[in-house]
Design a protein around this motif. Structure first.
Motif, short mmCIF file in Angstrom:
data_model
loop_
_atom_site.label_atom_id
_atom_site.label_comp_id
_atom_site.label_asym_id
_atom_site.label_seq_id
_atom_site.Cartn_x
_atom_site.Cartn_y
_atom_site.Cartn_z
N ALA B 26 0.87 -1.19 0.00
CA ALA B 26 0.00 0.00 0.00
C ALA B 26 0.90 1.23 0.00
N PRO B 27 0.44 2.34 -0.57
CA PRO B 27 1.31 3.51 -0.74
C PRO B 27 1.76 4.17 0.55
N ILE B 28 1.12 3.83 1.67
CA ILE B 28 1.54 4.46 2.92
C ILE B 28 2.68 3.68 3.58
N TYR B 29 2.95 2.48 3.08
CA TYR B 29 4.07 1.70 3.63
C TYR B 29 5.28 1.89 2.72
N PRO B 30 6.49 1.95 3.30
CA PRO B 30 7.66 2.16 2.45
C PRO B 30 8.08 0.90 1.69
N ASN B 31 8.57 1.13 0.48
CA ASN B 31 9.29 0.06 -0.21
C ASN B 31 10.60 -0.14 0.56
N LEU B 32 11.02 -1.39 0.68
CA LEU B 32 12.28 -1.68 1.39
C LEU B 32 13.34 -2.23 0.45
N ALA B 33 12.90 -2.73 -0.71
CA ALA B 33 13.84 -3.39 -1.63
C ALA B 33 14.94 -2.42 -2.04
N GLY B 34 16.19 -2.87 -1.86
CA GLY B 34 17.34 -2.07 -2.26
C GLY B 34 17.61 -0.86 -1.39
N GLN B 35 16.89 -0.76 -0.28
CA GLN B 35 17.13 0.37 0.63
C GLN B 35 18.53 0.20 1.26
N GLN B 36 19.12 1.28 1.72
CA GLN B 36 20.45 1.23 2.35
C GLN B 36 20.39 0.38 3.63
N GLY B 50 11.43 3.20 20.37
CA GLY B 50 10.33 4.14 20.58
C GLY B 50 10.64 5.53 20.04
N ASP B 51 11.84 5.71 19.48
CA ASP B 51 12.15 7.01 18.86
C ASP B 51 11.14 7.32 17.77
N ARG B 52 10.72 6.26 17.10
CA ARG B 52 9.64 6.42 16.13
C ARG B 52 8.45 5.66 16.71
N SER B 53 7.44 6.41 17.16
CA SER B 53 6.31 5.68 17.76
C SER B 53 4.97 6.31 17.45
N ALA B 54 4.96 7.53 16.98
CA ALA B 54 3.67 8.22 16.79
C ALA B 54 3.03 7.81 15.47
N GLY B 55 1.74 7.95 15.40
CA GLY B 55 1.00 7.73 14.16
C GLY B 55 1.29 6.38 13.55
N GLN B 56 1.62 6.43 12.28
CA GLN B 56 1.92 5.24 11.48
C GLN B 56 2.96 4.35 12.14
N ALA B 57 3.88 4.97 12.88
CA ALA B 57 5.00 4.21 13.45
C ALA B 57 4.54 3.27 14.55
N ALA B 58 3.35 3.50 15.08
CA ALA B 58 2.88 2.66 16.19
C ALA B 58 2.80 1.19 15.76
N ILE B 59 2.41 0.99 14.50
CA ILE B 59 2.32 -0.40 14.00
C ILE B 59 3.71 -1.04 14.05
N MET B 60 4.69 -0.31 13.53
CA MET B 60 6.05 -0.87 13.46
C MET B 60 6.65 -1.09 14.83
N SER B 61 6.30 -0.19 15.78
CA SER B 61 6.87 -0.36 17.12
C SER B 61 6.53 -1.74 17.68
N GLY B 62 5.28 -2.15 17.39
CA GLY B 62 4.84 -3.47 17.87
C GLY B 62 5.66 -4.58 17.26
N TYR B 63 5.90 -4.47 15.95
CA TYR B 63 6.67 -5.52 15.27
C TYR B 63 8.13 -5.52 15.73
N ALA B 64 8.65 -4.31 15.94
CA ALA B 64 10.09 -4.23 16.22
C ALA B 64 10.42 -4.55 17.67
N ALA B 65 9.40 -4.47 18.53
CA ALA B 65 9.64 -4.58 19.98
C ALA B 65 10.43 -5.83 20.34
N ASP B 66 10.09 -6.96 19.71
CA ASP B 66 10.77 -8.19 20.17
C ASP B 66 11.84 -8.68 19.20
N LEU B 67 12.31 -7.79 18.34
CA LEU B 67 13.42 -8.16 17.45
C LEU B 67 14.75 -8.03 18.19
N SER B 68 15.62 -9.03 18.00
CA SER B 68 16.97 -8.94 18.57
C SER B 68 17.84 -8.11 17.62
#
Lengths: 84, 84
Positions: B26-36, B50-68
């Motif tokens: 969806a256009p609100i999610y970033p493409n990641l392919a070939g990103q730095q 949590g540096d990025r946590s507001a708005g759209q970032a709230a979804i990602m915070s959940g996913y990233a929380a338990d990543l090593s």
């Protein structure tokens, strides 16, 4: 809606880090070429609002602070239209 | 250093929004392919911290929380190696 040609003019300040063609000049800066336009707008608004401000984002907050909504739309249109 | 093959396994949870090939669904999610790679790592750490946590970032915070740290390196290696 964003105007890509106007965005190209406004992108002069961005090119040092994000490249003329949207390919980052250093691995810590994101490539912007072909990125999703809506995402680019959301990210720029997050830098402008301070939602993204810690660490690396501090640089972007400074750049985004004085961008208008139209500037943001134009820059997003420009970089999303570049070939990745 | 990140292991791209391991990252592919770990990316199962990412694909719904970021696509199997790193092109956003969806256009609100970033493409990641070939990103730095370094940028992807920095962004994931920002979501995790949590540096990025507001708005759209709230979804990602959940996913990233338990990543090593290794998960983050592997995911960054995987998506940065995809063709944009």
């Amino acid at each position: 809606a964003g105007n890509s040609a106007a965005g190209k003019e406004k992108a002069a300040a961005c090119m040092a880090c994000h490249g003329q063609d949207g390919k980052a000049s250093a691995p810590i800066y994101p490539n912007l070429a072909g990125q999703q336009q809506d995402y680019l707008e959301a990210a720029l608004h997050a830098y402008k609002s301070g939602d993204r401000s810690a660490g690396q984002a501090a640089i972007m907050s400074g750049y985004a602070a004085d961008l208008s909504d139209q500037d943001i739309s134009d820059l997003a249109a420009y970089y999303s239209s570049q070939t990745p």
